[in-house]
Design an enzyme around this catalytic site. Structure first.
Site, PDB file in Angstrom:
ATOM      1  N   SER A  46       0.857  -1.182   0.000  1.00 21.83           N
ATOM      2  CA  SER A  46       0.000   0.000   0.000  1.00 21.83           C
ATOM      3  C   SER A  46       0.894   1.233   0.000  1.00 21.83           C
ATOM      4  O   SER A  46       1.831   1.334   0.798  1.00 21.83           O
ATOM      5  CB  SER A  46      -0.898   0.007   1.253  1.00 21.83           C
ATOM      6  OG  SER A  46      -1.777   1.108   1.225  1.00 21.83           O
ATOM      7  N   GLU A  47       0.605   2.155  -0.916  1.00 22.26           N
ATOM      8  CA  GLU A  47       1.516   3.281  -1.126  1.00 22.26           C
ATOM      9  C   GLU A  47       1.601   4.231   0.058  1.00 22.26           C
ATOM     10  O   GLU A  47       2.487   5.083   0.114  1.00 22.26           O
ATOM     11  CB  GLU A  47       1.139   4.044  -2.397  1.00 22.26           C
ATOM     12  CG  GLU A  47      -0.211   4.715  -2.341  1.00 22.26           C
ATOM     13  CD  GLU A  47      -0.750   5.007  -3.730  1.00 22.26           C
ATOM     14  OE1 GLU A  47      -1.057   6.172  -3.976  1.00 22.26           O
ATOM     15  OE2 GLU A  47      -0.869   4.089  -4.544  1.00 22.26           O
ATOM     16  N   ASN A  48       0.661   4.113   1.027  1.00 16.51           N
ATOM     17  CA  ASN A  48       0.780   4.961   2.212  1.00 16.51           C
ATOM     18  C   ASN A  48       1.750   4.390   3.237  1.00 16.51           C
ATOM     19  O   ASN A  48       1.926   4.963   4.312  1.00 16.51           O
ATOM     20  CB  ASN A  48      -0.598   5.209   2.850  1.00 16.51           C
ATOM     21  CG  ASN A  48      -1.323   3.934   3.211  1.00 16.51           C
ATOM     22  OD1 ASN A  48      -1.137   2.906   2.588  1.00 16.51           O
ATOM     23  ND2 ASN A  48      -2.166   4.001   4.224  1.00 16.51           N
ATOM     24  N   GLY A  49       2.406   3.266   2.920  1.00 19.44           N
ATOM     25  CA  GLY A  49       3.506   2.798   3.744  1.00 19.44           C
ATOM     26  C   GLY A  49       3.317   1.462   4.428  1.00 19.44           C
ATOM     27  O   GLY A  49       3.571   1.333   5.634  1.00 19.44           O
TER      28      GLY A  49
END
Length: 216
Positions: A46-49
């Site tokens: 997930s690109e939010n980490g």
């Protein structure tokens, strides 16, 4: 598209995922995929980490401090890791994502997509779409075949702003599976009771038919 058909698309895309792959899931239908992986051992990014995203939690276990990039509640698999979103984009831009599964507003017959803005409507921002289109090793689009107004989403040429020059590898809708290669598109599988002729009627893009895979 109702939820049953959305799940149908998510399940079909899940069949394309390979054990050991690092896979980024975009907004929309892709967020359903973690619930339909079966025994596959993949690493959801997930690109939010987060690397190691798990399935949707039961309602009584939802923690809104733990969400995907789509702001949906998620769980973490054993061994998952959390990190800064800047590190997450280093992974994307550095070519470390094996596959991105994205939604789309439009897909053209060469495999170029538009998935972040509709002309004349409020723009929320491109988010990570352009980075994923450029950086992922393989891109699959999971989408409804038509827009809410019944217009084709699979078109000859984009009329919405492009997400990048990079072409996608596959499109999965509730009706069919298409593969893109050498600037063209090929129908490889029918997923509903629609005929090829009926599919062409609701598709603006040109496509060929893989006679062997379609058993024609």
């Amino acid at each position: 598209m109702n939820n049953e058909l959305r799940v149908k698309v998510a399940k079909r895309v899940a069949e394309e995922l390979n054990d050991g792959d690092i896979i980024n899931l975009g907004v929309g239908i892709p967020t359903l995929i973690p619930d339909y992986l079966g025994d596959k051992k993949v690493y959801l990014h997930s690109e939010n980490g987060l690397l190691g995203m798990g399935p949707t939690p039961p309602e009584d276990e939802i923690n809104m401090d733990l969400i995907s990039a789509s702001k949906k509640p998620i769980t973490m698999d054993i061994g998952a890791s959390l990190f800064d979103s800047s590190d997450s984009f280093v992974m994307i831009r550095g070519g470390h994502i094996d596959m991105a599964v994205l939604g789309a507003l439009q897909i053209d017959e060469t495999g170029e997509i538009a998935n972040w803005a509709i002309p004349g409507k409020t723009i929320l921002g491109v988010g990570g779409a352009m980075d994923l289109v450029a950086g992922a090793k393989k891109i699959i689009i999971a989408s409804s075949h038509q827009a809410k107004d019944g217009s084709p989403k699979f078109v000859k040429k984009l009329t919405f702003p492009s997400s990048g020059a990079r072409k996608v590898d596959m499109l999965v809708t509730e009706h069919a599976v298409f593969k893109f290669k050498d600037g063209g598109c090929e129908l490889v599988e029918i997923l509903s009771d629609i005929s090829v002729e009926e599919l062409r009627d609701i598709t603006d893009a040109n496509f060929t038919v893989n006679q062997e895979s379609m058993n024609l």
